[in-house]
Design a protein around this motif. Structure first.
Motif, PDB file in Angstrom:
ATOM      1  N   ASP A 175     -34.699 -56.308 -45.102  1.00  0.00           N
ATOM      2  CA  ASP A 175     -34.483 -54.980 -45.870  1.00  0.00           C
ATOM      3  C   ASP A 175     -35.466 -54.095 -45.100  1.00  0.00           C
ATOM      4  OD1 ASP A 175     -36.166 -53.319 -47.799  1.00  0.00           O
ATOM      5  OD2 ASP A 175     -34.528 -53.867 -48.986  1.00  0.00           O
ATOM      6  N   TYR A 176     -34.975 -53.050 -44.828  1.00  0.00           N
ATOM      7  CA  TYR A 176     -35.537 -51.793 -43.921  1.00  0.00           C
ATOM      8  C   TYR A 176     -37.294 -51.743 -44.253  1.00  0.00           C
ATOM      9  CZ  TYR A 176     -35.094 -48.236 -47.464  1.00  0.00           C
ATOM     10  OH  TYR A 176     -35.297 -47.412 -48.576  1.00  0.00           O
ATOM     11  N   ARG A 177     -37.514 -51.861 -45.627  1.00  0.00           N
ATOM     12  CA  ARG A 177     -38.858 -51.690 -45.959  1.00  0.00           C
ATOM     13  C   ARG A 177     -39.699 -52.654 -45.646  1.00  0.00           C
ATOM     14  NH1 ARG A 177     -35.960 -50.102 -51.651  1.00  0.00           N
ATOM     15  NH2 ARG A 177     -34.716 -52.111 -50.882  1.00  0.00           N
ATOM     16  N   THR A 178     -39.167 -53.913 -45.069  1.00  0.00           N
ATOM     17  CA  THR A 178     -40.064 -55.028 -44.663  1.00  0.00           C
ATOM     18  C   THR A 178     -40.908 -54.807 -43.313  1.00  0.00           C
ATOM     19  OG1 THR A 178     -38.354 -56.307 -43.922  1.00  0.00           O
ATOM     20  CG2 THR A 178     -38.887 -56.474 -46.160  1.00  0.00           C
ATOM     21  N   LEU A 179     -40.251 -53.839 -42.534  1.00  0.00           N
ATOM     22  CA  LEU A 179     -40.921 -53.453 -41.261  1.00  0.00           C
ATOM     23  C   LEU A 179     -42.475 -53.096 -41.371  1.00  0.00           C
ATOM     24  CD1 LEU A 179     -37.872 -53.866 -40.403  1.00  0.00           C
ATOM     25  CD2 LEU A 179     -38.467 -51.974 -38.567  1.00  0.00           C
ATOM     26  N   PRO A 180     -43.273 -53.310 -40.352  1.00  0.00           N
ATOM     27  CA  PRO A 180     -44.517 -52.852 -40.590  1.00  0.00           C
ATOM     28  C   PRO A 180     -44.911 -51.321 -40.824  1.00  0.00           C
ATOM     29  CG  PRO A 180     -44.332 -54.189 -38.306  1.00  0.00           C
ATOM     30  CD  PRO A 180     -42.940 -53.868 -38.922  1.00  0.00           C
ATOM     31  N   GLY A 181     -45.345 -51.198 -42.002  1.00  0.00           N
ATOM     32  CA  GLY A 181     -45.489 -49.923 -42.847  1.00  0.00           C
ATOM     33  C   GLY A 181     -44.346 -49.472 -43.609  1.00  0.00           C
ATOM     34  N   GLY A 182     -43.323 -50.132 -43.821  1.00  0.00           N
ATOM     35  CA  GLY A 182     -42.234 -49.973 -44.484  1.00  0.00           C
ATOM     36  C   GLY A 182     -42.324 -49.687 -46.037  1.00  0.00           C
ATOM     37  N   GLY A 183     -43.414 -50.108 -46.640  1.00  0.00           N
ATOM     38  CA  GLY A 183     -43.622 -49.683 -47.960  1.00  0.00           C
ATOM     39  C   GLY A 183     -43.144 -50.743 -48.891  1.00  0.00           C
ATOM     40  N   ARG A 184     -42.661 -52.042 -48.468  1.00  0.00           N
ATOM     41  CA  ARG A 184     -42.122 -52.968 -49.438  1.00  0.00           C
ATOM     42  C   ARG A 184     -43.778 -53.495 -50.234  1.00  0.00           C
ATOM     43  NH1 ARG A 184     -37.305 -55.381 -50.785  1.00  0.00           N
ATOM     44  NH2 ARG A 184     -37.564 -56.711 -52.653  1.00  0.00           N
TER      45      ARG A 184
END
Length: 322
Positions: free
Chosen positions: A218-227
């Motif tokens: 999920d794109y939000r799991t990248l560092p600082g992605g907000g997940r």
């Protein structure tokens, strides 16, 4: 319903020129030793893509909610078969040591909406690769696995359907975007919904469905992605562990052979949060490995691979991906 040509016209795909691939790096990935195979696995959930007319194959995934049923559960029978194939394929192979790290080229495929949602920045991608290198080199306090990663390219595709329904369009996406051979890590980012954080294939399955090979997060799991609780980049770390042959630490529960790695303690079930001191297999030595990257703990809790996990990943690399 949108036909294929109309859908293609809606898509706006572009490729960023990534880092140049050196002759040495290319030489390391040109020959992928085919394993005999079956298909995918893992951090929470998926069904893997399949050839037309074939039944869906299970992959492996990381779940946002460890309490929910995992559709990518690896059965004891399948785990045993994957381990058997690894043992056979690795026999006679020269296994790299942790002192001579294997560097894996990475191609990141960013899927987004037409309005730009999900179009993660190059800075986040660089942070993701750096975070994986820190995790796999023992930078958080775990063992150095002898595995490293190098970003070679980034592709960007704006397609609303592909972005919001990756699983439903997996074959089309991967057949169009995937590049390299079994030694190239293709990492896809998209909106995987609320339940699934990421998924991966196993190296044993590359020879069966080479087009399906890779890791999706999920794109939000990248560092600082907000997940929330899962945006330090450890979903990609976890899923890549599957891509290199690791099972969850809770595979087979308290029963032998657990996750097929001798130095990870037995664990009856996946962790949630960071339950330090938990011991779900009291008749077995050691407390639950809740800080292991192959568990389901929050990102902030995760910090280690073991030496045994590193050795297994290097064996899988030599057997199926080198």
């Amino acid at each position: 319903m949108v036909d294929a040509e109309s859908e293609r016209r809606l898509r706006n795909a572009g490729t960023w020129g990534g880092l140049a691939v050196s002759a040495i790096a290319l030489a390391g990935v040109m020959a992928a030793t085919a394993g005999q195979g079956t298909p995918p696995t893992e951090r929470a959930a998926p069904t893997a893509a399949q050839e037309p007319g074939c039944p869906p194959e299970t992959g492996t995934s990381r779940l946002a909610d460890p309490a929910m049923p995992d559709p990518a559960t690896v059965t004891p029978q399948r785990a045993a078969e994957l381990d058997r194939r690894l043992t056979e394929a690795a026999a006679g192979q020269r296994i790299p040591t942790a002192d001579s790290p294997v560097t894996i080229p990475v191609i990141v495929h960013v899927l987004s909406r037409q309005d730009g949602t999900g179009n993660v920045s190059r800075a986040k991608i660089d942070a993701q690769i750096a975070g994986m290198n820190k995790a796999y080199s023992g930078g958080h306090g775990g063992a150095d696995t002898g595995i490293r990663f190098e970003l070679h390219d980034v592709t960007r595709t704006a397609d609303d359907l592909w972005f919001r329904d990756f699983m439903g369009n997996e074959e089309a996406i991967k057949r169009e975007l995937r590049r390299g051979d079994g030694g190239t890590l293709n990492l896809y980012t998209a909106d995987l919904g609320r339940g699934i954080l990421g998924r991966s294939t196993f190296p044993q399955d590359y020879s069966v469905n080479d087009w399906a090979d890779g890791v999706t997060v999920d794109y939000r799991t990248l560092p600082g992605g907000g997940r929330e609780k899962f945006d330090l980049g450890h979903t990609a770390t976890h899923e890549t562990g599957h891509w290199l042959g690791l099972f969850h630490t809770f595979q087979n529960g308290c029963s032998h052979p657990s996750d097929y790695v001798d130095d990870t303690p037995y664990e009856r079930q996946q962790s949630a949060g960071c339950p330090e001191g938990r011991d779900t297999c009291p008749s077995r030595p050691g407390e639950d490995p809740v800080r292991n990257f192959m568990n389901y703990s929050d990102d902030a809790c995760m910090r280690e691979f073991t030496e045994g996990q590193g050795e297994r990943m290097r064996r899988a690399w030599a057997a199926f991906r080198a």
